[in-house]
Scaffold this active site. Structure first.
Site, PDB file in Angstrom:
ATOM      1  CD  GLN A   1      -2.860   1.432   2.198  1.00  0.00           C
ATOM      2  OE1 GLN A   1      -2.396   1.841   3.253  1.00  0.00           O
ATOM      3  NE2 GLN A   1      -4.152   1.195   2.025  1.00  0.00           N
TER       4      GLN A   1
ATOM      5  CB  CYS B   1      -4.392   8.340   6.463  1.00  0.00           C
ATOM      6  SG  CYS B   1      -3.556   8.677   8.005  1.00  0.00           S
TER       7      CYS B   1
END
Length: 377
Positions: free
Chosen positions: A76, A107
């Site tokens: 990722q 995030c």
């Protein structure tokens, strides 16, 4: 039997993915989860910042090291600059560093969103498109997927627009965490948003993420949303055998759900700490890194607070093992031990760059310093 998940040339059966978690989903933890799953599923690396990868940062290069048994190798990436993301993806493709690339737009950490990164970024539609275009073109034959949240907050929802952009730019699959950035990990994940995204982008697989604490939760998410698979994050903290449960559930063997006694849990704890020490190359550092997992593994079991504290400050395998051996290891799996673990904070004000919400298309204001060595989703 569930329908296999197709990620480019890779068939993921059952359709179960380990979510990247900073400091958690390193090679040792992925090994544990993969062992329990019998090698079935997809296990993604910790999040890697594209700038650190392009600069060949020493710590980053260790994080992208995969065990020989890991196939497909899944990385990722987190990036905010289309050119840097493109360079990182081309590096992975040209140097055969992975078989699949996932991009993080989930995030919610303030030091990331403050710079316009993570879950703040999909609000800027043109910037998102530019990053995805560079990634897909640079990846060559490698499939590119993305993980995102519903949006910044309830007034700035982005997942449907982002999903359409992803399809148009050649992204192979999308994972949606059913929370906004403002929710962080609090409240309840909105599975309805996952269902709406699946309806909105029928061309590619949609994976659901959020509040999967048990194999039954995973089956229920697929039933209720129509999603093509599940991404499991906090649900496997201190529960790597959840992947055995998930395989059994998706294969119709719900009687085979694991309910390990404390003795079995203790053995897994020692193995986890051992693998960390081998990976780091230092037993003490491995055990120290393992400390954060202790409370998750012991959740629900009758272990006194003093012993919990003692186990959380061990610094050798012998010390860990001898402490565990003092427990009542015949304790059966405790009722109610499958609930939330990890971060549960919620309803935070999302910190954004000045003027970020004025124009959903203007790309100005995202600098290189938005690429911080952090993670989440």
């Amino acid at each position: 039997m569930s329908t296999p998940l197709q990620i480019g040339p890779h068939t993921v059966q059952p359709p179960v993915v380990l979510a990247p978690m900073a400091g958690i989903t390193n090679a040792p933890f992925r090994t544990l989860c993969r062992e329990f799953s019998g090698g079935k599923g997809l296990f993604v690396s910790e999040m890697i910042t594209t700038r650190a990868l392009v600069e060949r940062n020493e710590k980053t290069m260790q994080l992208i090291h995969f065990d020989a048994s890991e196939r497909p190798r899944s990385i990722q990436l987190y990036g905010v600059d289309p050119a840097t993301v493109g360079k990182a993806v081309r590096m992975i493709a040209e140097e055969d560093l992975a078989d699949h690339i996932d991009l993080n737009f989930g995030c919610p950490v303030p030091k990331v969103t403050r710079k316009g990164g993570g879950s703040a970024l999909p609000y800027k539609r043109h910037l998102l498109r530019a990053i995805l275009r560079e990634a897909v073109s640079g990846a060559g034959e490698l499939p590119v997927t993305m993980k995102m949240r519903k949006g910044i907050d309830d007034d700035h929802i982005t997942h449907l627009d982002a999903g359409r952009i992803a399809v148009e730019e050649g992204v192979t699959a999308i994972a949606l965490h059913g929370r906004t950035a403002a929710q962080h990990y609090g409240g309840t994940a909105d599975w309805e948003a996952i269902a709406r995204l699946k309806e909105h982008v029928p061309e590619i697989p949609v994976l659901g993420n959020g509040d999967i604490w048990s194999a039954e939760d995973a089956l229920r998410m697929v039933r209720e949303t129509g999603c093509d698979g599940v991404v499991v994050g906090r649900g496997c903290l201190g529960r790597p055998w959840l992947f055995a449960d998930l395989v059994a559930a998706f294969e119709g063997r719900t009687r085979d759900i694991a309910r390990p006694a404390l003795r079995e849990v203790a053995d897994v704890m020692v193995r986890h700490a051992t693998l960390l020490g081998e990976w780091i190359g230092d037993e003490a550092r491995g055990v120290i890194d393992f400390r954060k997992h202790v409370a998750w593994y012991l959740k629900g079991f009758a272990v006194g607070s003093e012993m919990r504290k003692r186990l959380a400050i061990t610094s050798s395998l012998q010390e860990l093992r001898s402490g565990l051996d003092e427990l009542d290891l015949d304790q059966p799996w405790p009722a109610g031990a499958d609930g939330p673990r990890g971060r549960t904070s919620g309803n935070n004000r999302v910190v954004l760059p000045d003027g970020w919400l004025k124009d959903p298309y203007d790309c100005a204001g995202v600098g290189e310093d938005a690429e911080l060595d952090t993670s989440g989703g």
